[in-house]
Design an enzyme around this catalytic site. Structure first.
Site, PDB file in Angstrom:
ATOM      1  N   SER A   1      44.167  31.877  35.218  1.00 13.60           N
ATOM      2  CA  SER A   1      45.160  30.896  34.771  1.00 13.60           C
ATOM      3  C   SER A   1      46.183  31.617  33.904  1.00 13.60           C
ATOM      4  O   SER A   1      46.064  32.812  33.639  1.00 13.60           O
ATOM      5  CB  SER A   1      44.482  29.805  33.955  1.00 13.60           C
ATOM      6  N   LYS A   2      47.144  30.857  33.456  1.00 19.14           N
ATOM      7  CA  LYS A   2      48.177  31.430  32.577  1.00 19.14           C
ATOM      8  C   LYS A   2      47.542  32.099  31.355  1.00 19.14           C
ATOM      9  O   LYS A   2      48.015  33.101  30.862  1.00 19.14           O
ATOM     10  CB  LYS A   2      49.122  30.323  32.091  1.00 19.14           C
ATOM     11  N   ARG A   3      46.448  31.492  30.928  1.00 16.20           N
ATOM     12  CA  ARG A   3      45.715  32.033  29.771  1.00 16.20           C
ATOM     13  C   ARG A   3      45.348  33.512  29.967  1.00 16.20           C
ATOM     14  O   ARG A   3      45.243  34.284  29.036  1.00 16.20           O
ATOM     15  CB  ARG A   3      44.448  31.186  29.616  1.00 16.20           C
TER      16      ARG A   3
ATOM     17  N   GLY B   1      47.116  35.506  31.624  1.00 12.73           N
ATOM     18  CA  GLY B   1      48.332  36.247  31.947  1.00 12.73           C
ATOM     19  C   GLY B   1      48.595  36.262  33.441  1.00 12.73           C
ATOM     20  O   GLY B   1      49.328  37.107  33.942  1.00 12.73           O
TER      21      GLY B   1
END
Ligand code: GLU
Length: 345
Positions: A238-240, A242
């Site tokens: 996920s965006k978490r 990167g």
């Protein structure tokens, strides 16, 4: 061997990221390798989360990666009538029934099962009530009362699920919309899909989909569930972590072929495709798919970086041919460079 037909079926609830792109590459490679067809289907039935901007971005990312698809993309939101015509067939054949239980009642049944130490499930109350359509009524599939659903997953091997694990699933919601599993079966059948390759987050849907194929008397395609790309904490990327949208790589000026090379070089997919013959090739490609996924699990960003470096070193003349750092090159210059590189292979 009959013609191989695959599809990539993204939901436009976000940009295409590296995990989705990888699945798309597997589907595309398999179809192209066997001179088959590769279709694109936009699964946009989640009206709250689907956005046109994401559909546009996914199509742009696919084009940029060179993953060309056959025919026009299929949009699920245009096909409600088709889905419901199949629901009607199931009702007529007695394989499905109308259900008037409210969500609260179904939750109470689940809770009761939980309390009794059983798996939470719908208890089949409307199965024999012979109800017709009506306000607030959904349609459920009559799941066989005993037996197993067995399939040979091209990646994971044989999977068997006891039908007692699966309750009478809703196939048409009370608002008249088909459920995800129903729509996917109708789509895959009507699009002539022979090989369904998707992330293994969908593996639990497959026995349910097979039950729908069987109830409709339709041939069941082959399934291959590739492991998800996970972040270092083993959670979904996920965006978490990167995780970046494919389109951002484009903005950074990365050659699309380098991203594609990630898959091929990391897993030795190139040789598998080149040398693979007949049935063997299918196994090779899917084996390579698993290997790529494992590699990517380590660190997809680093894997991408390494693959693109390797790609650049492998074609030594690249630098020589490159008039400017990649970031400063125009699309036309990059394309010309790629043509040179490709012709040297
Ligand atoms: N729309 C699903 C997803 O984006 C894919 C479903 C499928 O491939 O069957 O995860």
């Amino acid at each position: 061997m009959t013609q191989v037909v695959t599809r990539f079926a993204p939901s436009p609830t976000g940009h295409l990221h590296i995990g989705g792109a990888r699945t798309a590459i597997f589907c595309w490679l398999l179809a192209r390798h066997f001179n088959g067809r590769f279709h694109l289907r936009i699964e946009d039935t989640d009206l709250l989360r689907s956005k046109q901007e994401y559909t546009d971005s996914i199509l742009a990312s696919m084009r940029w990666l060179g993953l060309d698809w056959d025919g026009e993309p299929v949009y699920q939101t245009n096909r409600t009538e088709l889905y419901n015509s199949y629901v009607d067939k199931l009702l007529q054949a007695g394989h499905a029934y109308w259900c008037s239980c409210t969500p609260e009642e179904v939750e109470a049944m689940r809770e009761e099962a939980r309390q009794a130490g059983r798996k939470p499930r719908y208890n089949g109350r409307c199965r024999t009530r012979d109800l017709g359509p009506g306000e607030g009524r959904c349609v459920r599939l009559k799941t066989p009362l005993s037996g197993k659903v067995v399939f040979d997953d091209m990646v994971k091997g044989r999977i068997a699920v006891d039908v007692s694990e699966l309750d009478d699933m809703v196939i048409r919601r009370a608002d008249g919309m088909p459920t995800y599993n129903m729509a996917v079966v109708v789509d895959d059948h009507s699009m002539g899909i022979t090989h369904v390759i998707r992330g293994d987050d969908h593996v639990s849907n497959t026995p349910r989909q097979i039950l729908i194929y069987e109830a409709l008397g339709l041939p069941v395609p082959r399934f291959g569930h590739v492991p998800m790309i996970l972040g270092p904490d083993r959670q979904k990327l996920s965006k978490r972590h990167g995780a970046r949208a494919v389109i951002e790589y484009k903005q950074d000026g990365l050659l699309p072929q380098a991203l594609e090379a990630l898959q091929q070089l990391a897993a030795g997919l190139g040789p598998a495709v080149e040398q693979g013959r007949g049935q063997q090739a299918l196994g090779d490609v899917l084996f390579a798919a698993v290997a790529a996924a494992r590699l990517c699990q380590a660190d997809p960003e680093e894997c991408l970086y390494r693959a693109s470096q390797r790609f650049l070193t492998q074609f030594g003349q690249m630098e020589e041919a490159a008039p400017a750092p990649l970031q400063e090159m125009t699309e036309a210059q990059k394309q010309a460079l790629w043509e040179q590189v490709k012709n040297r292979q």
